[in-house]
Design a protein around this motif. Structure first.
Motif: not given
Length: 284
Positions: A163-169, A171-174, A209-217
Motif C-alpha cells: 500500500a505504500k507504493y503506486a499501484p502501477e509499480q 507488479g515490478r516491485l513485487g 509469491f509462490a508464482r514469482l518464486w518459481a520464476l527463479h529470478e
C-alpha cells in the motif's frame, strides 16, 4: 578449474604483496617485486612444489581448504577470495553472518543523514534502524514482531508494504522483492534456517509469491526508482540507492530526488512532517 586464469591471479597477487605486508622482514634487496613462491607456500602451509605447479598451470585442483589457505596467505579481500575459489572450480564460502547487529560503519553514515530518508535492512528485508525522514516517508517498520518484520511478508501476506507504493509499480516491485529475497537466501546458504522457514511460509500463504518464486529470478538491489504514496503529501517519486556491507548481510537504503524537482520539494516538506511525527512519538 581455469588453470590459466588461476595461475595468472596467483602470480599477480603475489607480486603485489610486500614482505612487511605479511610480517616477513624485507632482508636483502630482491630482484623481483612481491613475495617469493616459497614464502607464499610457507604462509599457506603447503609445499613449494605444489604452489609452484599451480602458478605454472600444472597442479591438480586444490581443495577448498587449500584455496582458503592460499587466500589468507595472499591477503585476499572477500571479493578476491571468492574469485579465487571460482577460478579453482570450488564454491566460495558463505559470506552471511548475523544480520541483527547493525554494522558500525553503516550506522555512522545513517547518523549523518539528517535530511535524507534512510533505513538499514537485513538480508531478509527486516528494517533494523531508520531515521525520522524514512519513518515519515514510509511509516515506521522498526520493532515489528513475527513475520511482520520482513518486507516480503508485508508485501505478499498483509499488504501493508504494498500500500505504500503506486499501484502501477506493484507488479515490478513485487518481482524485485522476490528476486532480492532469492539472492539473499542463496548468499545465506542452507544453514540459515530462518530464511528457509520464511520462504516456506510465504509460499504457503501467498499464491502470488509462490508464482514469482518459481520464476527463479535472482537480483541484489543496487538502485531503483519508486513512487511512494505518502499520506500527507501524496505521490513522491524517489531514486533508491542501496549500499551493501561487504558480507551483504545488511544494506543502507537512501531515498533522494533530483534537486529542484517537485519531488525534492516534497521531501523538504517531509522534513517538517517527520519532525512533527517524531515529536508526537516522543511525547506519547
Amino acid at each position: 578449474m581455469d588453470r590459466a586464469a588461476l595461475a595468472d591471479f596467483l602470480r599477480r597477487r603475489r607480486e603485489l604483496l610486500r614482505p612487511e605486508d605479511v610480517g616477513i622482514g624485507a632482508g636483502a634487496r630482491r630482484r623481483t617485486p612481491g613475495l617469493r613462491r616459497e614464502e607464499v607456500a610457507a604462509l599457506a602451509g603447503m609445499s613449494v612444489d605444489y604452489y609452484t605447479r599451480l602458478e605454472q598451470q600444472r597442479g591438480p585442483q586444490p581443495s577448498e581448504q587449500m584455496v582458503a589457505a592460499i587466500a589468507r596467505a595472499l591477503r585476499c579481500s572477500l571479493d578476491e577470495r571468492d574469485h579465487l575459489f571460482h577460478l579453482a572450480g570450488q564454491n566460495a564460502p558463505v559470506r552471511m553472518h548475523r544480520a541483527d547487529h547493525v554494522d558500525p560503519a553503516i550506522l555512522r553514515v545513517l547518523d549523518r543523514l539528517e535530511d535524507t530518508p534512510a533505513i538499514v535492512v537485513s538480508h531478509l528485508g527486516e528494517t533494523l534502524v531508520e531515521n525520522r525522514m524514512a519513518a515519515a516517508l514510509l511509516g515506521s517498520s522498526v520493532g515489528l514482531s513475527g513475520n511482520d518484520r520482513y518486507q516480503a511478508w508485508r508485501w505478499f501476506v498483509t499488504g501493508t508494504e504494498l500500500a505504500k507504493y503506486a499501484p502501477e509499480q506493484h507488479g515490478r516491485l513485487g518481482r524485485v522483492v522476490v528476486a532480492s529475497l532469492r539472492a539473499a537466501v542463496g548468499l545465506a546458504g542452507p544453514g540459515d534456517r530462518r530464511a528457509s522457514e520464511l520462504v516456506a511460509e510465504l509460499e504457503r500463504r501467498s499464491p502470488e509469491f509462490a508464482r514469482l518464486w518459481a520464476l527463479h529470478e535472482v537480483a541484489l538491489r543496487w538502485s531503483d526508482n519508486k513512487t511512494i504514496v505518502q499520506p500527507e503529501l501524496g505521490r513522491i517519486t524517489v531514486d533508491c540507492q542501496v549500499l551493501h556491507t561487504d558480507d551483504q548481510a545488511q544494506a543502507l537504503l537512501l531515498f533522494t530526488a533530483p534537486p529542484g524537482s517537485e519531488d525534492a520539494q516534497k521531501l523538504e516538506l517531509l522534513g517538517v512532517v517527520g519532525q512533527q511525527t517524531f515529536g508526537a512519538l516522543t511525547e506519547s
